[in-house]
Design a protein around this motif. Sequence first.
Motif, mmCIF file in Angstrom:
data_model
loop_
_atom_site.group_PDB
_atom_site.id
_atom_site.type_symbol
_atom_site.label_atom_id
_atom_site.label_comp_id
_atom_site.label_asym_id
_atom_site.label_seq_id
_atom_site.Cartn_x
_atom_site.Cartn_y
_atom_site.Cartn_z
ATOM 1 N N ARG A 31 0.810 -1.067 -0.041
ATOM 2 C CA ARG A 31 -0.108 -0.045 -0.145
ATOM 3 C C ARG A 31 0.652 1.150 -0.144
ATOM 4 N N ALA A 32 1.884 1.110 0.675
ATOM 5 C CA ALA A 32 3.086 2.369 0.759
ATOM 6 C C ALA A 32 3.665 2.369 -0.642
ATOM 7 N N ASN A 33 3.708 1.559 -1.633
ATOM 8 C CA ASN A 33 4.146 1.443 -3.022
ATOM 9 C C ASN A 33 5.576 1.519 -2.852
ATOM 10 N N LEU A 34 6.269 0.801 -1.879
ATOM 11 C CA LEU A 34 7.644 0.391 -1.715
ATOM 12 C C LEU A 34 8.132 -0.547 -2.893
ATOM 13 N N PRO A 35 9.216 -0.218 -3.463
ATOM 14 C CA PRO A 35 9.649 -1.075 -4.331
ATOM 15 C C PRO A 35 10.605 -2.338 -3.816
ATOM 16 N N LEU A 36 9.425 -3.254 -3.181
ATOM 17 C CA LEU A 36 10.012 -4.452 -2.658
ATOM 18 C C LEU A 36 10.651 -5.489 -3.503
ATOM 19 N N VAL A 37 11.736 -6.102 -2.859
ATOM 20 C CA VAL A 37 12.504 -6.972 -3.449
ATOM 21 C C VAL A 37 11.841 -8.560 -3.170
ATOM 22 N N TYR A 38 11.645 -9.402 -4.070
ATOM 23 C CA TYR A 38 10.995 -10.589 -4.071
ATOM 24 C C TYR A 38 11.754 -11.614 -4.072
ATOM 25 N N SER A 39 11.430 -12.815 -3.597
ATOM 26 C CA SER A 39 12.205 -14.168 -3.335
ATOM 27 C C SER A 39 12.050 -14.633 -4.767
ATOM 28 N N GLN A 40 12.968 -15.715 -5.308
ATOM 29 C CA GLN A 40 13.035 -16.218 -6.267
ATOM 30 C C GLN A 40 12.188 -17.623 -6.163
ATOM 31 N N GLY A 41 11.612 -18.073 -7.421
ATOM 32 C CA GLY A 41 10.835 -19.557 -7.174
ATOM 33 C C GLY A 41 9.591 -19.345 -7.546
ATOM 34 N N PHE A 42 8.658 -20.408 -7.305
ATOM 35 C CA PHE A 42 7.366 -20.656 -7.899
ATOM 36 C C PHE A 42 6.595 -19.514 -7.635
ATOM 37 N N THR A 43 6.494 -19.215 -6.153
ATOM 38 C CA THR A 43 5.522 -18.271 -5.557
ATOM 39 C C THR A 43 6.375 -17.328 -4.753
ATOM 40 N N PRO A 44 6.951 -16.170 -5.503
ATOM 41 C CA PRO A 44 7.693 -15.192 -4.989
ATOM 42 C C PRO A 44 6.783 -14.424 -3.849
ATOM 43 N N ARG A 45 7.836 -14.017 -2.912
ATOM 44 C CA ARG A 45 7.301 -13.314 -1.533
ATOM 45 C C ARG A 45 8.056 -12.456 -1.487
ATOM 46 N N GLU A 63 8.706 -4.510 18.441
ATOM 47 C CA GLU A 63 9.247 -5.582 17.485
ATOM 48 C C GLU A 63 10.161 -5.060 16.579
ATOM 49 N N VAL A 64 10.861 -6.171 15.887
ATOM 50 C CA VAL A 64 11.930 -5.702 14.805
ATOM 51 C C VAL A 64 11.337 -6.614 13.413
ATOM 52 N N ALA A 65 11.508 -5.772 12.481
ATOM 53 C CA ALA A 65 11.518 -6.562 11.311
ATOM 54 C C ALA A 65 12.489 -6.107 10.281
ATOM 55 N N GLU A 66 12.722 -6.862 9.250
ATOM 56 C CA GLU A 66 13.801 -6.530 8.188
ATOM 57 C C GLU A 66 13.164 -6.797 7.059
ATOM 58 N N PHE A 67 13.484 -5.909 6.002
ATOM 59 C CA PHE A 67 12.982 -6.068 4.567
ATOM 60 C C PHE A 67 14.082 -5.458 3.635
ATOM 61 N N TRP A 68 13.939 -5.785 2.583
ATOM 62 C CA TRP A 68 14.965 -5.269 1.435
ATOM 63 C C TRP A 68 14.063 -4.607 0.202
ATOM 64 N N LEU A 69 14.419 -3.514 -0.430
ATOM 65 C CA LEU A 69 13.828 -2.724 -1.355
ATOM 66 C C LEU A 69 14.890 -2.865 -2.494
ATOM 67 N N LYS A 70 14.478 -2.567 -3.813
ATOM 68 C CA LYS A 70 15.045 -2.782 -4.935
ATOM 69 C C LYS A 70 15.933 -1.445 -4.980
ATOM 70 N N GLU A 71 15.612 -0.306 -4.342
ATOM 71 C CA GLU A 71 16.000 1.184 -4.709
ATOM 72 C C GLU A 71 16.444 1.621 -3.190
ATOM 73 N N ASP A 72 17.423 2.435 -2.966
ATOM 74 C CA ASP A 72 17.978 3.173 -1.808
ATOM 75 C C ASP A 72 16.899 4.498 -1.638
ATOM 76 N N LEU A 73 16.217 4.166 -0.730
ATOM 77 C CA LEU A 73 15.277 5.253 -0.475
ATOM 78 C C LEU A 73 15.615 5.963 0.723
ATOM 79 N N PRO A 74 15.325 7.099 1.068
ATOM 80 C CA PRO A 74 15.617 7.883 2.405
ATOM 81 C C PRO A 74 14.563 7.163 3.422
ATOM 82 N N VAL A 75 15.309 6.811 4.695
ATOM 83 C CA VAL A 75 14.252 6.405 5.813
ATOM 84 C C VAL A 75 13.117 7.266 5.941
ATOM 85 N N ASP A 76 13.361 8.542 5.808
ATOM 86 C CA ASP A 76 12.159 9.122 6.361
ATOM 87 C C ASP A 76 10.984 9.227 5.419
#
Length: 164
Positions: A31-45, A63-76
């Motif tokens: 919903r935030a339109n972030l350029p997410l990195v997806y896993s490889q395989g039959f059902t990419p997540r 709580e802490v979560a970790e995620f990857w984006l395709k682009e280097d975006l400013p954290v703000d």
Amino acid sequence: MRYRMTFSKTEAMRFTSHLDLHTTIERTMRRANLPLVYSQGFTPRPKLSLASALPLGFTSAAEVAEFWLKEDLPVDQIAKAMHAAAPPGLVIHKIETAAEDAPNLQNALSSAWFLITFREAHAGLETRVAEARDLALLLRIEGGTEQVTDAAHMLLQIRTEIES
């Protein structure tokens, strides 16, 4: 680019399971339109991991979560988009970049702090808590075999506080 997010699961999401929380964070990122990195395989997540599973019915303050984006975006910019897209009960506190060679979250987590609130007084609670400092047994069942471990050395602190 690898990012770490600190968030809270508040009362509105108290009975959301760990897997549903994972899905909720994924949807919030979409919903935030972030350029997410997806896993490889039959059902990419989306590449997203949570530090630890929070028991059902629990709320959390950090709580802490970790995620990857395709682009280097400013954290703000990421934080602003996530705040706008987050559902009630999911509060984003901080987003920061993480080194690509940093250990994964499960290995980086060294301790957790729990606050248990009882609705009514329990006789002998202070005595039982004092005993738990010396003996804290964990029961693990694997393949029908029970394994009991003394985890007292893992307790950094345990105490009772009586509200008046």
